[in-house]
Design a protein around this motif. Structure first.
Motif, PDB file in Angstrom:
ATOM      1  N   VAL A 139       0.867  -1.184   0.000  1.00  0.00           N
ATOM      2  CA  VAL A 139       0.000   0.000   0.000  1.00  0.00           C
ATOM      3  C   VAL A 139       0.910   1.242   0.000  1.00  0.00           C
ATOM      4  O   VAL A 139       1.810   1.339   0.830  1.00  0.00           O
ATOM      5  CB  VAL A 139      -0.921   0.013   1.245  1.00  0.00           C
ATOM      6  CG1 VAL A 139      -1.817   1.257   1.259  1.00  0.00           C
ATOM      7  CG2 VAL A 139      -1.764  -1.260   1.292  1.00  0.00           C
TER       8      VAL A 139
ATOM      9  N   TYR B 260       2.907   4.341   0.749  1.00  0.00           N
ATOM     10  CA  TYR B 260       3.133   5.139   1.968  1.00  0.00           C
ATOM     11  C   TYR B 260       2.956   6.608   1.590  1.00  0.00           C
ATOM     12  O   TYR B 260       3.653   7.096   0.694  1.00  0.00           O
ATOM     13  CB  TYR B 260       4.552   4.844   2.445  1.00  0.00           C
ATOM     14  CG  TYR B 260       5.007   5.548   3.691  1.00  0.00           C
ATOM     15  CD1 TYR B 260       4.415   5.268   4.925  1.00  0.00           C
ATOM     16  CD2 TYR B 260       6.051   6.464   3.655  1.00  0.00           C
ATOM     17  CE1 TYR B 260       4.863   5.892   6.078  1.00  0.00           C
ATOM     18  CE2 TYR B 260       6.505   7.088   4.816  1.00  0.00           C
ATOM     19  CZ  TYR B 260       5.900   6.794   6.027  1.00  0.00           C
ATOM     20  OH  TYR B 260       6.349   7.407   7.169  1.00  0.00           O
TER      21      TYR B 260
ATOM     22  N   TYR C 174      -4.739   5.650   5.312  1.00  0.00           N
ATOM     23  CA  TYR C 174      -3.521   4.902   5.620  1.00  0.00           C
ATOM     24  C   TYR C 174      -3.320   4.819   7.141  1.00  0.00           C
ATOM     25  O   TYR C 174      -2.992   3.768   7.684  1.00  0.00           O
ATOM     26  CB  TYR C 174      -2.307   5.568   4.969  1.00  0.00           C
ATOM     27  CG  TYR C 174      -1.072   4.712   5.011  1.00  0.00           C
ATOM     28  CD1 TYR C 174      -0.775   3.839   3.968  1.00  0.00           C
ATOM     29  CD2 TYR C 174      -0.219   4.754   6.108  1.00  0.00           C
ATOM     30  CE1 TYR C 174       0.347   3.039   4.017  1.00  0.00           C
ATOM     31  CE2 TYR C 174       0.910   3.950   6.166  1.00  0.00           C
ATOM     32  CZ  TYR C 174       1.190   3.091   5.114  1.00  0.00           C
ATOM     33  OH  TYR C 174       2.297   2.289   5.167  1.00  0.00           O
TER      34      TYR C 174
ATOM     35  N   TYR D 295      -3.124   1.511   9.482  1.00  0.00           N
ATOM     36  CA  TYR D 295      -1.941   1.285  10.315  1.00  0.00           C
ATOM     37  C   TYR D 295      -2.350   1.020  11.766  1.00  0.00           C
ATOM     38  O   TYR D 295      -1.867   0.095  12.401  1.00  0.00           O
ATOM     39  CB  TYR D 295      -1.022   2.511  10.218  1.00  0.00           C
ATOM     40  CG  TYR D 295       0.148   2.471  11.167  1.00  0.00           C
ATOM     41  CD1 TYR D 295       1.289   1.730  10.860  1.00  0.00           C
ATOM     42  CD2 TYR D 295       0.116   3.181  12.378  1.00  0.00           C
ATOM     43  CE1 TYR D 295       2.366   1.694  11.732  1.00  0.00           C
ATOM     44  CE2 TYR D 295       1.188   3.144  13.257  1.00  0.00           C
ATOM     45  CZ  TYR D 295       2.311   2.404  12.930  1.00  0.00           C
ATOM     46  OH  TYR D 295       3.376   2.359  13.806  1.00  0.00           O
TER      47      TYR D 295
END
Ligand SMILES: [Zn+2]
Length: 205
Positions: free
Chosen positions: A45, A47, A188, A192
């Protein structure tokens, strides 16, 4: 040091599954992946964050306190700055105007950057704006005269395309340059944080 925690995504059982490292079994149907033959085509994915010092002549943003992955909650907590052609960070806050290469700017969102042909003009304009004597501790105001005031003043002076036009209005700049990036970053960040608690995260379609 690479700051990218390396989130991986693969598809199985018709769903998208996210993890830090590929599991031995599908968390849904328990199919064994170790025997091979399965074509999972996992991908990393992207960053969304950058290290400010590696992006010369750029507008960058980061949380006022801490970093995006662990500390960020909403756009109210953001602090904006610019970099010079040599990657030095220039920022205005309650301490006044500062130029430095601070490691705290290692997880930023890149809002905009000019091409090489604009770099000299960028540095000269930045120097000129920095020399205005309003950028000091005394005139700093958390709401009315802050990091955004400094960056938007500079961008207006720069007269660079859409970025400078948007800089005429705080709300327009926010809508066009900040919100799209923080939206992607937000996705994101939430992935995470979920993966810090669980081994896998299955996306509901
Ligand atoms: Zn499965």
């Amino acid at each position: 040091m690479d700051m990218d925690p390396g989130i991986i995504c693969f598809q199985h059982c018709g769903l998208k599954i996210f993890c830090f490292s590929l599991p031995d079994k599908c968390p849904l149907c328990k199919t064994d992946f170790t025997s091979g033959g399965l074509n999972l085509l996992p991908f990393r994915v992207p960053y969304p964050f950058v290290r400010a010092s590696q992006h010369p002549c750029a507008v960058v943003i980061k949380p006022t306190v801490g970093d995006f992955l662990n500390d960020y909650y909403n756009s109210m907590d953001l602090h904006i700055g610019v970099t010079t052609s040599s990657g030095i960070i220039v920022e205005f806050d309650q301490c006044g105007l500062r130029r430095h290469s601070n490691p705290l700017w290692e997880q930023c969102l890149l809002l905009g950057q000019v091409p090489i042909s604009w770099r000299e003009h960028w540095d000269l304009t930045l120097l000129r704006v920095c020399k205005q004597n309003c950028w000091n501790q005394k005139s700093y105001d958390e709401k009315l005269f802050n990091c955004y005031t400094f960056v938007l003043t500079f961008l207006k002076e720069l007269e660079y395309d859409q970025m400078s036009i948007a800089a005429r209005c705080r709300n327009i700049f926010c809508e066009e340059y900040i919100v799209p990036r923080t939206t992607i970053a937000g996705k994101y960040i939430s992935l995470y944080r979920k993966l810090k608690k669980d081994v896998c995260f299955v996306e509901n379609m």
